[in-house]
Design a protein around this motif. Structure first.
Motif, PDB file in Angstrom:
ATOM      1  N   PHE A 153     -50.976  88.257  49.383  1.00 38.70           N
ATOM      2  CA  PHE A 153     -51.473  87.599  48.178  1.00 38.70           C
ATOM      3  C   PHE A 153     -51.136  88.486  46.984  1.00 38.70           C
ATOM      4  CE2 PHE A 153     -54.270  86.280  51.589  1.00 38.70           C
ATOM      5  CZ  PHE A 153     -54.418  84.924  51.389  1.00 38.70           C
ATOM      6  N   VAL A 154     -50.518  87.901  45.967  1.00 45.19           N
ATOM      7  CA  VAL A 154     -50.328  88.588  44.696  1.00 45.19           C
ATOM      8  C   VAL A 154     -51.365  87.990  43.761  1.00 45.19           C
ATOM      9  CG1 VAL A 154     -48.770  89.043  42.778  1.00 45.19           C
ATOM     10  CG2 VAL A 154     -47.878  88.980  45.115  1.00 45.19           C
ATOM     11  N   ILE A 155     -52.280  88.835  43.306  1.00 41.80           N
ATOM     12  CA  ILE A 155     -53.377  88.355  42.482  1.00 41.80           C
ATOM     13  C   ILE A 155     -53.248  88.923  41.077  1.00 41.80           C
ATOM     14  CG2 ILE A 155     -54.932  88.046  44.437  1.00 41.80           C
ATOM     15  CD1 ILE A 155     -56.187  90.726  43.779  1.00 41.80           C
ATOM     16  N   GLY A 156     -53.843  88.258  40.137  1.00 45.58           N
ATOM     17  CA  GLY A 156     -53.810  88.750  38.767  1.00 45.58           C
ATOM     18  C   GLY A 156     -54.388  87.729  37.816  1.00 45.58           C
ATOM     19  N   LEU A 205     -52.236  92.290  46.613  1.00 40.71           N
ATOM     20  CA  LEU A 205     -51.576  93.156  45.643  1.00 40.71           C
ATOM     21  C   LEU A 205     -51.920  92.660  44.245  1.00 40.71           C
ATOM     22  CD1 LEU A 205     -48.059  93.252  47.337  1.00 40.71           C
ATOM     23  CD2 LEU A 205     -49.891  94.945  47.548  1.00 40.71           C
ATOM     24  N   ASP A 206     -52.493  93.528  43.435  1.00 38.76           N
ATOM     25  CA  ASP A 206     -52.825  93.158  42.061  1.00 38.76           C
ATOM     26  C   ASP A 206     -51.569  93.302  41.209  1.00 38.76           C
ATOM     27  OD1 ASP A 206     -54.199  92.498  39.738  1.00 38.76           O
ATOM     28  OD2 ASP A 206     -54.785  94.584  39.379  1.00 38.76           O
ATOM     29  N   TYR A 207     -51.112  92.218  40.643  1.00 39.76           N
ATOM     30  CA  TYR A 207     -49.853  92.198  39.911  1.00 39.76           C
ATOM     31  C   TYR A 207     -49.801  93.251  38.812  1.00 39.76           C
ATOM     32  CZ  TYR A 207     -45.804  90.457  37.393  1.00 39.76           C
ATOM     33  OH  TYR A 207     -44.591  90.350  36.785  1.00 39.76           O
ATOM     34  N   ASP A 208     -50.836  93.328  38.003  1.00 31.69           N
ATOM     35  CA  ASP A 208     -50.793  94.216  36.842  1.00 31.69           C
ATOM     36  C   ASP A 208     -51.078  95.672  37.169  1.00 31.69           C
ATOM     37  OD1 ASP A 208     -50.095  92.454  34.664  1.00 31.69           O
ATOM     38  OD2 ASP A 208     -51.995  91.474  35.062  1.00 31.69           O
ATOM     39  N   ARG A 210     -52.829  86.317  35.405  1.00 31.63           N
ATOM     40  CA  ARG A 210     -51.776  85.487  34.815  1.00 31.63           C
ATOM     41  C   ARG A 210     -51.725  84.131  35.506  1.00 31.63           C
ATOM     42  NH1 ARG A 210     -47.589  89.297  32.554  1.00 31.63           N
ATOM     43  NH2 ARG A 210     -48.588  91.333  32.718  1.00 31.63           N
ATOM     44  N   SER A 211     -51.036  83.200  34.901  1.00 33.96           N
ATOM     45  CA  SER A 211     -50.892  81.874  35.493  1.00 33.96           C
ATOM     46  C   SER A 211     -49.988  81.924  36.716  1.00 33.96           C
ATOM     47  CB  SER A 211     -50.301  80.894  34.467  1.00 33.96           C
ATOM     48  OG  SER A 211     -48.947  81.231  34.212  1.00 33.96           O
ATOM     49  N   LYS A 212     -50.096  80.890  37.562  1.00 34.37           N
ATOM     50  CA  LYS A 212     -49.246  80.807  38.743  1.00 34.37           C
ATOM     51  C   LYS A 212     -47.773  80.808  38.352  1.00 34.37           C
ATOM     52  CE  LYS A 212     -48.928  76.907  41.200  1.00 34.37           C
ATOM     53  NZ  LYS A 212     -49.245  75.831  42.150  1.00 34.37           N
ATOM     54  N   GLU A 213     -47.444  80.157  37.258  1.00 31.75           N
ATOM     55  CA  GLU A 213     -46.054  80.098  36.794  1.00 31.75           C
ATOM     56  C   GLU A 213     -45.548  81.485  36.429  1.00 31.75           C
ATOM     57  OE1 GLU A 213     -48.509  77.965  35.668  1.00 31.75           O
ATOM     58  OE2 GLU A 213     -47.805  76.327  36.965  1.00 31.75           O
ATOM     59  N   LYS A 214     -46.369  82.267  35.721  1.00 31.88           N
ATOM     60  CA  LYS A 214     -45.964  83.626  35.330  1.00 31.88           C
ATOM     61  C   LYS A 214     -45.790  84.518  36.547  1.00 31.88           C
ATOM     62  CE  LYS A 214     -45.745  83.865  30.836  1.00 31.88           C
ATOM     63  NZ  LYS A 214     -44.518  84.189  30.147  1.00 31.88           N
ATOM     64  N   LEU A 215     -46.717  84.408  37.505  1.00 31.89           N
ATOM     65  CA  LEU A 215     -46.638  85.231  38.714  1.00 31.89           C
ATOM     66  C   LEU A 215     -45.413  84.861  39.542  1.00 31.89           C
ATOM     67  CD1 LEU A 215     -50.368  85.431  39.828  1.00 31.89           C
ATOM     68  CD2 LEU A 215     -48.991  87.235  38.785  1.00 31.89           C
ATOM     69  N   SER A 216     -45.066  83.581  39.589  1.00 31.95           N
ATOM     70  CA  SER A 216     -43.916  83.178  40.410  1.00 31.95           C
ATOM     71  C   SER A 216     -42.595  83.614  39.800  1.00 31.95           C
ATOM     72  CB  SER A 216     -43.931  81.669  40.636  1.00 31.95           C
ATOM     73  OG  SER A 216     -43.727  80.969  39.424  1.00 31.95           O
ATOM     74  N   GLN A 217     -42.557  83.816  38.492  1.00 28.48           N
ATOM     75  CA  GLN A 217     -41.330  84.306  37.859  1.00 28.48           C
ATOM     76  C   GLN A 217     -41.040  85.710  38.336  1.00 28.48           C
ATOM     77  OE1 GLN A 217     -41.970  83.976  33.648  1.00 28.48           O
ATOM     78  NE2 GLN A 217     -41.630  81.796  33.628  1.00 28.48           N
ATOM     79  N   PHE A 243     -55.325  79.761  44.202  1.00 29.53           N
ATOM     80  CA  PHE A 243     -56.615  79.788  44.874  1.00 29.53           C
ATOM     81  C   PHE A 243     -57.783  79.905  43.903  1.00 29.53           C
ATOM     82  CE2 PHE A 243     -53.826  81.004  48.354  1.00 29.53           C
ATOM     83  CZ  PHE A 243     -54.308  80.191  49.360  1.00 29.53           C
ATOM     84  N   GLY A 244     -57.535  80.012  42.624  1.00 24.29           N
ATOM     85  CA  GLY A 244     -58.627  80.096  41.652  1.00 24.29           C
ATOM     86  C   GLY A 244     -59.119  81.523  41.467  1.00 24.29           C
ATOM     87  N   VAL A 245     -60.358  81.636  41.039  1.00 29.65           N
ATOM     88  CA  VAL A 245     -60.940  82.918  40.670  1.00 29.65           C
ATOM     89  C   VAL A 245     -61.781  83.473  41.808  1.00 29.65           C
ATOM     90  CG1 VAL A 245     -62.516  84.045  39.050  1.00 29.65           C
ATOM     91  CG2 VAL A 245     -60.994  82.237  38.251  1.00 29.65           C
ATOM     92  N   ALA A 246     -61.669  84.756  42.052  1.00 22.45           N
ATOM     93  CA  ALA A 246     -62.487  85.429  43.058  1.00 22.45           C
ATOM     94  C   ALA A 246     -63.281  86.543  42.380  1.00 22.45           C
ATOM     95  CB  ALA A 246     -61.615  86.012  44.156  1.00 22.45           C
ATOM     96  N   ILE A 247     -64.471  86.779  42.853  1.00 18.94           N
ATOM     97  CA  ILE A 247     -65.318  87.847  42.328  1.00 18.94           C
ATOM     98  C   ILE A 247     -65.394  88.933  43.385  1.00 18.94           C
ATOM     99  CG2 ILE A 247     -67.650  88.428  41.559  1.00 18.94           C
ATOM    100  CD1 ILE A 247     -67.908  85.507  40.652  1.00 18.94           C
ATOM    101  N   TYR A 248     -65.297  90.175  42.974  1.00 19.85           N
ATOM    102  CA  TYR A 248     -65.342  91.268  43.935  1.00 19.85           C
ATOM    103  C   TYR A 248     -66.414  92.276  43.549  1.00 19.85           C
ATOM    104  CZ  TYR A 248     -62.764  93.932  40.463  1.00 19.85           C
ATOM    105  OH  TYR A 248     -62.385  94.561  39.316  1.00 19.85           O
ATOM    106  N   ASN A 249     -66.804  93.082  44.514  1.00 16.67           N
ATOM    107  CA  ASN A 249     -67.797  94.115  44.323  1.00 16.67           C
ATOM    108  C   ASN A 249     -67.095  95.367  43.824  1.00 16.67           C
ATOM    109  OD1 ASN A 249     -69.678  96.165  44.614  1.00 16.67           O
ATOM    110  ND2 ASN A 249     -70.498  95.350  46.507  1.00 16.67           N
TER     111      ASN A 249
END
Length: 85
Positions: free
Chosen positions: A73-76, A39-42, A78-85, A8-14
Motif C-alpha cells: 500500500f502506498v499511502i499519503g 509505504l508513506d509516499y511523502d 495526495r489524490s489517487k491520481e497524483k499517487l498513480s503518476q 481506500f479512504g482515510v485511516a486513523i492511526y495511533n
C-alpha cells in the motif's frame, strides 16, 4: 504481478508507535506467508531533496509488488491520481 491502485479512504492511526528493530523485522518478514507493507509516499518514497521517486525507489517498490506474499500500500495525503503518476 504488479500493483493495483485502489482508493481506500482515510485511516486513523495511533501515534504511540514503538521503534522497530531491523533484525526482528527481517526475521518476521522471512517467516511470514502474507505481508502487508505500507509505504508513506511523502516520507518513505519521497525525500525533501527529490520531487519525484528515484528509479531506485521505483525498482524497490516494484520488487516488493512482484512478491506474491506481499500486499503493498502506498499511502499519503495526495489524490489517487497524483499517487498513480
Amino acid at each position: 504481478m504488479g500493483c493495483k491502485i485502489r482508493d481506500f479512504g482515510v485511516a486513523i492511526y495511533n501515534s504511540n508507535l514503538k521503534k522497530l528493530i531491523p533484525k526482528i523485522i527481517e526475521n518476521a518478514y522471512r517467516r511470514s506467508g502474507n505481508r502487508a507493507i505500507l509505504l508513506d509516499y511523502d516520507d518513505t518514497i519521497l525525500t525533501l531533496i527529490n520531487i519525484r521517486p528515484t528509479e531506485v525507489i521505483i525498482s524497490i517498490v516494484n520488487k516488493l509488488c512482484d512478491d506474491s506474499k506481499n500486499t503493498v500500500f502506498v499511502i499519503g495525503g495526495r489524490s489517487k491520481e497524483k499517487l498513480s503518476q
